[in-house]
Design a protein around this motif. Structure first.
Motif, PDB file in Angstrom:
ATOM      1  N   ALA A  43     -27.659 -45.653  56.563  1.00  0.00           N
ATOM      2  CA  ALA A  43     -26.273 -45.193  56.626  1.00  0.00           C
ATOM      3  C   ALA A  43     -25.442 -46.086  57.532  1.00  0.00           C
ATOM      4  O   ALA A  43     -24.289 -46.416  57.215  1.00  0.00           O
ATOM      5  CB  ALA A  43     -26.219 -43.753  57.124  1.00  0.00           C
ATOM      6  N   GLN A  44     -26.013 -46.515  58.658  1.00  0.00           N
ATOM      7  CA  GLN A  44     -25.273 -47.380  59.577  1.00  0.00           C
ATOM      8  C   GLN A  44     -24.996 -48.741  58.949  1.00  0.00           C
ATOM      9  O   GLN A  44     -23.910 -49.309  59.112  1.00  0.00           O
ATOM     10  CB  GLN A  44     -26.059 -47.554  60.878  1.00  0.00           C
ATOM     11  CG  GLN A  44     -25.262 -48.237  61.982  1.00  0.00           C
ATOM     12  CD  GLN A  44     -24.024 -47.446  62.363  1.00  0.00           C
ATOM     13  OE1 GLN A  44     -24.117 -46.301  62.787  1.00  0.00           O
ATOM     14  NE2 GLN A  44     -22.853 -48.044  62.187  1.00  0.00           N
ATOM     15  N   GLY A  45     -25.970 -49.253  58.219  1.00  0.00           N
ATOM     16  CA  GLY A  45     -25.748 -50.515  57.532  1.00  0.00           C
ATOM     17  C   GLY A  45     -24.643 -50.414  56.498  1.00  0.00           C
ATOM     18  O   GLY A  45     -23.826 -51.330  56.351  1.00  0.00           O
ATOM     19  N   ALA A  46     -24.597 -49.296  55.780  1.00  0.00           N
ATOM     20  CA  ALA A  46     -23.547 -49.086  54.792  1.00  0.00           C
ATOM     21  C   ALA A  46     -22.181 -48.964  55.457  1.00  0.00           C
ATOM     22  O   ALA A  46     -21.182 -49.505  54.964  1.00  0.00           O
ATOM     23  CB  ALA A  46     -23.851 -47.829  53.979  1.00  0.00           C
ATOM     24  N   ALA A  47     -22.125 -48.258  56.587  1.00  0.00           N
ATOM     25  CA  ALA A  47     -20.856 -48.100  57.309  1.00  0.00           C
ATOM     26  C   ALA A  47     -20.369 -49.448  57.853  1.00  0.00           C
ATOM     27  O   ALA A  47     -19.178 -49.775  57.762  1.00  0.00           O
ATOM     28  CB  ALA A  47     -21.017 -47.090  58.441  1.00  0.00           C
ATOM     29  N   GLN A 115      -4.042 -56.325  67.495  1.00  0.00           N
ATOM     30  CA  GLN A 115      -5.333 -55.897  66.959  1.00  0.00           C
ATOM     31  C   GLN A 115      -5.159 -54.604  66.165  1.00  0.00           C
ATOM     32  O   GLN A 115      -4.565 -53.647  66.635  1.00  0.00           O
ATOM     33  CB  GLN A 115      -6.325 -55.673  68.102  1.00  0.00           C
ATOM     34  CG  GLN A 115      -7.712 -55.250  67.651  1.00  0.00           C
ATOM     35  CD  GLN A 115      -8.602 -54.870  68.824  1.00  0.00           C
ATOM     36  OE1 GLN A 115      -8.710 -53.695  69.177  1.00  0.00           O
ATOM     37  NE2 GLN A 115      -9.228 -55.858  69.441  1.00  0.00           N
ATOM     38  N   ASP A 116      -5.682 -54.589  64.942  1.00  0.00           N
ATOM     39  CA  ASP A 116      -5.742 -53.374  64.136  1.00  0.00           C
ATOM     40  C   ASP A 116      -7.207 -53.020  63.920  1.00  0.00           C
ATOM     41  O   ASP A 116      -8.054 -53.909  63.753  1.00  0.00           O
ATOM     42  CB  ASP A 116      -5.048 -53.567  62.783  1.00  0.00           C
ATOM     43  CG  ASP A 116      -3.531 -53.591  62.913  1.00  0.00           C
ATOM     44  OD1 ASP A 116      -3.023 -53.192  63.976  1.00  0.00           O
ATOM     45  OD2 ASP A 116      -2.859 -54.011  61.961  1.00  0.00           O
ATOM     46  N   ARG A 117      -7.498 -51.722  63.895  1.00  0.00           N
ATOM     47  CA  ARG A 117      -8.875 -51.269  63.725  1.00  0.00           C
ATOM     48  C   ARG A 117      -8.996 -50.434  62.459  1.00  0.00           C
ATOM     49  O   ARG A 117      -8.122 -49.647  62.142  1.00  0.00           O
ATOM     50  CB  ARG A 117      -9.312 -50.410  64.921  1.00  0.00           C
ATOM     51  CG  ARG A 117      -9.231 -51.108  66.269  1.00  0.00           C
ATOM     52  CD  ARG A 117      -9.751 -50.204  67.366  1.00  0.00           C
ATOM     53  NE  ARG A 117      -9.713 -50.870  68.672  1.00  0.00           N
ATOM     54  CZ  ARG A 117     -10.291 -50.383  69.765  1.00  0.00           C
ATOM     55  NH1 ARG A 117     -10.943 -49.226  69.715  1.00  0.00           N
ATOM     56  NH2 ARG A 117     -10.226 -51.053  70.906  1.00  0.00           N
ATOM     57  N   VAL A 118     -10.108 -50.606  61.777  1.00  0.00           N
ATOM     58  CA  VAL A 118     -10.387 -49.792  60.598  1.00  0.00           C
ATOM     59  C   VAL A 118     -11.744 -49.113  60.807  1.00  0.00           C
ATOM     60  O   VAL A 118     -12.715 -49.747  61.225  1.00  0.00           O
ATOM     61  CB  VAL A 118     -10.393 -50.639  59.303  1.00  0.00           C
ATOM     62  CG1 VAL A 118     -11.408 -51.760  59.360  1.00  0.00           C
ATOM     63  CG2 VAL A 118     -10.629 -49.746  58.098  1.00  0.00           C
ATOM     64  N   THR A 119     -11.776 -47.820  60.551  1.00  0.00           N
ATOM     65  CA  THR A 119     -13.004 -47.040  60.704  1.00  0.00           C
ATOM     66  C   THR A 119     -13.420 -46.481  59.348  1.00  0.00           C
ATOM     67  O   THR A 119     -12.593 -45.922  58.622  1.00  0.00           O
ATOM     68  CB  THR A 119     -12.811 -45.888  61.696  1.00  0.00           C
ATOM     69  OG1 THR A 119     -12.520 -46.437  62.995  1.00  0.00           O
ATOM     70  CG2 THR A 119     -14.073 -45.033  61.804  1.00  0.00           C
ATOM     71  N   ALA A 120     -14.685 -46.652  59.028  1.00  0.00           N
ATOM     72  CA  ALA A 120     -15.241 -46.112  57.793  1.00  0.00           C
ATOM     73  C   ALA A 120     -16.406 -45.194  58.144  1.00  0.00           C
ATOM     74  O   ALA A 120     -17.294 -45.581  58.908  1.00  0.00           O
ATOM     75  CB  ALA A 120     -15.711 -47.230  56.878  1.00  0.00           C
TER      76      ALA A 120
END
Length: 218
Positions: A43-47, A115-120
């Motif tokens: 799951a962490q790898g996919a995220a 800086q912009d951040r994206v969270t998945a």
């Protein structure tokens, strides 16, 4: 005497059975923990892949707005102060998550200066699996990752000329030079990057030179 030995052996046998059963249970329990850890790592790898893919797509899309900002008064500050990325990268994040047998359950951008951040956040399509621990066969692993698109450069300023400019047209030459923007020089991670806005293709790899993409801790 032989009867006593047989009695002692008979009493030890149930204890032996209990010990073996306990060891087997521990072995299965450790195996269940390993299953859960493997699912979590998946799951962490996919995220991670989803967040990085979204950030990279957003970075590539910033090239043209960045060049346009350089041609406007105080355009660079306005560009860096405003978020360029809301909504970008969701499809790419979905694609990378699916490639890792997961689905994106939450996706959002956070604006920041330079800086912009994206969270998945993702959830695996597979479960931990059957084990001695109840409910693992129906439990999916989840994880989240955050990637940033970060401006990695500083503008190299040049002093304004103080004396009269040389040229056949005198003052006219100075006025004409103001109408044509000259090359703009940045220092990006110690590397000089020169952008000539008068060129038809200022820099083909501009986005990768100007903006860094990397994961950060949530």
């Amino acid at each position: 005497m032989a009867t006593r030995q047989r009695d002692e052996a008979g009493q030890a046998f149930p204890i032996y059975i209990v010990m073996v059963a306990g060891l087997l249970f521990l072995a299965f329990a450790f195996f269940a923990v390993g299953q859960a850890s493997a699912a979590r790592n998946g799951a962490q790898g996919a995220a991670d892949a989803a967040a990085l893919a979204a950030a990279q797509e957003a970075r590539d899309a910033m090239r043209l707005p960045f060049l346009q900002a350089l041609g406007e008064p105080d355009g660079l500050n306005d560009f860096l102060s405003g978020s360029q990325n809301p909504g970008l990268g969701r499809e790419e994040a979905n694609r990378l998550a699916a490639a890792n047998r997961s689905d994106v359950t939450d996706f959002y951008w956070q604006q920041g200066f330079w800086q912009d951040r994206v969270t998945a956040r993702v959830k695996t399509r597979y479960t931990v699996g059957t084990s001695v621990i109840p409910s693992t066969k129906d439990r999916h692993a989840t994880a989240s990752a955050t990637a940033v698109v970060e401006f990695r450069c500083s503008l190299k300023t040049t002093p304004e000329p103080t004396g009269p400019q040389q040229g056949d047209g005198g003052e006219q030459d100075k006025d004409d030079s103001k109408d044509t923007p000259g090359p703009i020089e940045f220092t990006c991670d110690g590397r000089p990057v020169i952008i000539d806005l008068s060129s038809s293709d200022p820099l083909a790899e501009l986005s990768k030179l100007i903006f860094a993409v990397h994961l950060i801790d949530d």
